[in-house]
Design a protein around this motif. Structure first.
Motif, PDB file in Angstrom:
ATOM      1  N   SER A  25     -25.353  22.568 -33.599  1.00  0.00           N
ATOM      2  CA  SER A  25     -24.375  23.275 -34.701  1.00  0.00           C
ATOM      3  C   SER A  25     -24.359  24.457 -34.908  1.00  0.00           C
ATOM      4  N   GLU A  26     -23.358  25.137 -35.121  1.00  0.00           N
ATOM      5  CA  GLU A  26     -23.209  26.694 -35.463  1.00  0.00           C
ATOM      6  C   GLU A  26     -23.849  27.033 -36.817  1.00  0.00           C
ATOM      7  N   ASP A  27     -23.990  25.979 -37.634  1.00  0.00           N
ATOM      8  CA  ASP A  27     -24.486  26.463 -38.925  1.00  0.00           C
ATOM      9  C   ASP A  27     -25.981  26.354 -38.976  1.00  0.00           C
ATOM     10  N   ILE A  28     -26.597  25.968 -37.993  1.00  0.00           N
ATOM     11  CA  ILE A  28     -28.116  25.854 -37.757  1.00  0.00           C
ATOM     12  C   ILE A  28     -28.584  27.293 -37.275  1.00  0.00           C
ATOM     13  N   ASN A  29     -29.137  28.097 -37.941  1.00  0.00           N
ATOM     14  CA  ASN A  29     -29.739  29.417 -37.673  1.00  0.00           C
ATOM     15  C   ASN A  29     -31.258  29.175 -37.539  1.00  0.00           C
ATOM     16  N   ILE A  30     -31.886  30.055 -36.508  1.00  0.00           N
ATOM     17  CA  ILE A  30     -33.183  29.758 -36.014  1.00  0.00           C
ATOM     18  C   ILE A  30     -33.982  31.247 -36.400  1.00  0.00           C
ATOM     19  N   GLU A  31     -34.882  31.277 -36.944  1.00  0.00           N
ATOM     20  CA  GLU A  31     -35.722  32.477 -37.070  1.00  0.00           C
ATOM     21  C   GLU A  31     -37.106  32.003 -36.430  1.00  0.00           C
ATOM     22  N   VAL A  32     -37.243  32.800 -35.253  1.00  0.00           N
ATOM     23  CA  VAL A  32     -38.450  32.615 -34.358  1.00  0.00           C
ATOM     24  C   VAL A  32     -39.729  33.558 -34.599  1.00  0.00           C
ATOM     25  N   SER A  33     -40.602  32.821 -34.803  1.00  0.00           N
ATOM     26  CA  SER A  33     -41.785  33.889 -35.066  1.00  0.00           C
ATOM     27  C   SER A  33     -42.941  33.739 -34.077  1.00  0.00           C
ATOM     28  N   THR A  34     -43.438  34.797 -33.917  1.00  0.00           N
ATOM     29  CA  THR A  34     -44.473  34.801 -32.734  1.00  0.00           C
ATOM     30  C   THR A  34     -46.009  34.852 -33.242  1.00  0.00           C
ATOM     31  N   LYS A  35     -46.790  34.233 -32.559  1.00  0.00           N
ATOM     32  CA  LYS A  35     -47.912  34.189 -32.751  1.00  0.00           C
ATOM     33  C   LYS A  35     -49.089  34.345 -31.352  1.00  0.00           C
ATOM     34  N   SER A  36     -50.016  34.920 -31.875  1.00  0.00           N
ATOM     35  CA  SER A  36     -51.123  34.882 -30.534  1.00  0.00           C
ATOM     36  C   SER A  36     -51.479  33.431 -30.260  1.00  0.00           C
ATOM     37  N   PRO A  37     -51.827  33.121 -28.691  1.00  0.00           N
ATOM     38  CA  PRO A  37     -52.081  31.729 -28.460  1.00  0.00           C
ATOM     39  C   PRO A  37     -53.498  31.376 -28.995  1.00  0.00           C
ATOM     40  N   GLY A  38     -54.330  32.584 -29.182  1.00  0.00           N
ATOM     41  CA  GLY A  38     -55.616  32.237 -29.576  1.00  0.00           C
ATOM     42  C   GLY A  38     -55.633  32.286 -31.075  1.00  0.00           C
ATOM     43  N   THR A  39     -54.668  32.362 -31.695  1.00  0.00           N
ATOM     44  CA  THR A  39     -54.875  32.008 -33.345  1.00  0.00           C
ATOM     45  C   THR A  39     -53.937  31.035 -33.658  1.00  0.00           C
ATOM     46  N   LEU A  40     -52.957  30.510 -32.824  1.00  0.00           N
ATOM     47  CA  LEU A  40     -51.983  29.627 -33.173  1.00  0.00           C
ATOM     48  C   LEU A  40     -52.500  28.302 -33.699  1.00  0.00           C
ATOM     49  N   GLU A  41     -53.436  27.583 -33.068  1.00  0.00           N
ATOM     50  CA  GLU A  41     -54.031  26.554 -33.445  1.00  0.00           C
ATOM     51  C   GLU A  41     -54.501  26.589 -34.856  1.00  0.00           C
ATOM     52  N   GLU A  42     -55.402  27.414 -35.063  1.00  0.00           N
ATOM     53  CA  GLU A  42     -56.188  27.498 -36.536  1.00  0.00           C
ATOM     54  C   GLU A  42     -54.955  27.980 -37.597  1.00  0.00           C
ATOM     55  N   GLN A  43     -54.092  28.582 -37.265  1.00  0.00           N
ATOM     56  CA  GLN A  43     -53.100  29.079 -38.036  1.00  0.00           C
ATOM     57  C   GLN A  43     -52.267  27.643 -38.672  1.00  0.00           C
ATOM     58  N   TYR A  44     -52.064  26.767 -37.649  1.00  0.00           N
ATOM     59  CA  TYR A  44     -51.216  25.530 -37.757  1.00  0.00           C
ATOM     60  C   TYR A  44     -52.091  24.630 -38.676  1.00  0.00           C
ATOM     61  N   ARG A  45     -53.618  24.570 -38.480  1.00  0.00           N
ATOM     62  CA  ARG A  45     -54.295  23.686 -39.186  1.00  0.00           C
ATOM     63  C   ARG A  45     -54.418  24.161 -40.882  1.00  0.00           C
ATOM     64  N   GLN A  46     -54.309  25.527 -40.936  1.00  0.00           N
ATOM     65  CA  GLN A  46     -54.258  25.887 -42.213  1.00  0.00           C
ATOM     66  C   GLN A  46     -53.001  25.827 -43.089  1.00  0.00           C
ATOM     67  N   TRP A  47     -51.986  25.987 -42.319  1.00  0.00           N
ATOM     68  CA  TRP A  47     -50.516  25.686 -42.987  1.00  0.00           C
ATOM     69  C   TRP A  47     -50.331  24.068 -43.217  1.00  0.00           C
ATOM     70  N   LEU A  48     -50.620  23.304 -42.342  1.00  0.00           N
ATOM     71  CA  LEU A  48     -50.333  21.629 -42.449  1.00  0.00           C
ATOM     72  C   LEU A  48     -51.315  21.198 -43.388  1.00  0.00           C
ATOM     73  N   ASN A  49     -52.640  21.758 -43.453  1.00  0.00           N
ATOM     74  CA  ASN A  49     -53.666  21.189 -44.518  1.00  0.00           C
ATOM     75  C   ASN A  49     -53.021  21.451 -45.924  1.00  0.00           C
TER      76      ASN A  49
END
Length: 442
Positions: A25-49
């Motif tokens: 759908s054209e009204d869905i806009n995506i903001e893509v953020s990038t993270k280092s693969p070495g820190t991604l898992e830890e960042q996800y844990r913090q955010w989801l916790n």
């Protein structure tokens, strides 16, 4: 809507346009953020916790999705997606990629975006100059034994005056457990925990088989390749040629091992995926001669799968890597996130994404599609990637995978570096793994 990705910048810039072109759908806009693969898992844990609602879509490594599923931190797509899309995931996708995001009760929590399976790159031009005919001999689709491969590599190394026959990443790191040794051990019919049925648990109630003879054979082969038959723990078979792998690889991880291949100092390189083909085709490397110089073969085998103790183990085997898209259950934009995942599943998007990024689609049928096989650089290698996709081996991911990976990589490195004998190193590994399993399983 926010999405975390690990992808080349140029491809990221085209990610949203490709989705809209595929029907998002054209009204869905995506903001893509990038993270280092070495820190991604830890960042996800913090955010989801913390219960954060953003990012809405998470790019989950196949090597650590399951712990998030166990903690109830990803949206159950088997319930959230329409039934026909769930059936597509079950029936049309690479099974190992799907299983890397599957819960205990069989529900699916991720849609594969990137499937990373690997063959072995080799110098096709040097093989021809040495008197071999890779095309006529079907090197691209018929796996060789490690015994035969070592003879070929040693012969070409000698004829062409190369420093090395084969390079691989074997630095002391998680790479050993997930990828380099996981595939070589599997090619010999070995397993960390008794074969595929125990890859993802149950922790504390599965056999620990890292000390079995198949695993020891894989270690002895590596000692032979690095140190030669003078090593007292080498294979007792002179037809496996020693001295084709430099012991320097014990400190190499996806850098110097690759450089040695691209610089023309090695006949073969174990990490064969499209990303490296793209690098090899750059002006600094093989350039326009890449199709002539760069060949890809299935990874060699130690024993045939029919001779293996464990079902689906042995023969040519690739480690499984890659990324799946999961939805944050706290997202305030779940409907939009689910529409993105449904669009990502479309064949025309996956082909477009392959052309943009060079990442393999996780739908096996697409690897043999005309749109993919006609790719000017990658197309010639699709038959090999299809073989490897049919023989992918995941790493043994559970909530204690990283603890166990440290033990496995350390003890395997100890053995291959000659610090310990194979039996001693794997006995020590088994003892430590048993302690971890028993502690967690109680």
């Amino acid at each position: 809507m926010n999405l975390i990705a690990r992808t080349p910048k140029q491809a990221i810039e085209q990610f949203e346009p490709a989705l809209h072109e595929a029907g998002l759908s054209e009204d869905i806009n995506i903001e893509v953020s990038t993270k280092s693969p070495g820190t991604l898992e830890e960042q996800y844990r913090q955010w989801l916790n913390a219960g954060r609602s953003s990012p809405d879509i998470l790019t989950m490594d196949v090597g650590w999705s399951i712990p998030f599923i166990r903690r109830g931190q990803l949206l159950n797509l088997s319930d959230a997606l329409p039934a026909e899309h769930v059936q597509t995931l079950e029936n049309e996708y690479n099974a190992e990629s799907i299983d890397s995001s599957r819960g205990r009760n069989g529900n699916i929590f991720g849609v594969p975006l990137i499937m990373d399976v690997r063959g072995m790159w080799y110098r096709r031009d040097l093989a021809r100059e040495a008197g071999y005919d890779p095309d006529a001999e079907n090197w691209g689709t018929e796996p060789k034994s490690w015994e035969e491969f070592s003879q070929i590599a040693a012969d070409i190394q000698e004829q062409q005056g190369l420093q090395y026959g084969l390079t691989m990443p074997f630095e002391l790191s998680q790479t050993i457990t997930c990828c380099t040794f996981n595939s070589i051990m599997s090619q010999w019919g070995g397993a960390y925990f008794g074969g595929r049925e125990h890859l993802f648990g149950p922790v504390g109630d599965r056999p620990i088989t890292i000390d079995e003879e198949q695993v020891l054979s894989a270690l002895r082969m590596l000692r032979t390749f690095m140190w030669g038959h003078e090593d007292q723990h080498s294979l007792d078979n002179d037809s496996f040629v020693g001295g084709i792998v430099p012991s320097d690889v014990l400190g190499w991880r996806y850098t110097k091992d690759l450089d040695a291949f691209l610089n023309g100092n090695s006949f073969a390189y174990t990490v064969g995926n499209p990303a490296f083909a793209k690098l090899a085709s750059s002006g600094d490397n093989f350039g326009d001669a890449v199709n002539e110089k760069l060949g890809l073969m299935p990874k060699p085998y130690g024993i045939q799968q029919s001779d293996s103790t464990y079902e689906g183990v042995g023969g040519t085997m690739s480690p499984l890597a890659g990324y799946n898209l999961s939805v944050n259950p706290n997202s305030n934009k779940q409907d939009a996130a689910l529409e993105v995942l449904q669009t990502v599943m479309k064949d025309d998007f996956l082909v477009k994404w392959f052309n943009l990024s060079g990442y393999l689609p996780a739908k096996p049928k697409l690897l043999q599609s005309e749109a993919v096989k006609n790719h000017s650089l990658f197309g010639q290698y699709m038959d090999t990637f299809s073989v490897m996709a049919d023989n992918a081996m995941p790493r043994p991911v559970t909530p204690i995978y990283f603890q166990e990976s440290k033990v496995i990589s350390q003890e395997v490195h100890n053995v291959v570096s000659q610090s310990k004998a194979p039996k001693k190193g794997m006995a020590d590994a088994k003892e430590q793994l048993a302690q971890i399993e028993d502690s967690y399983g109680q």
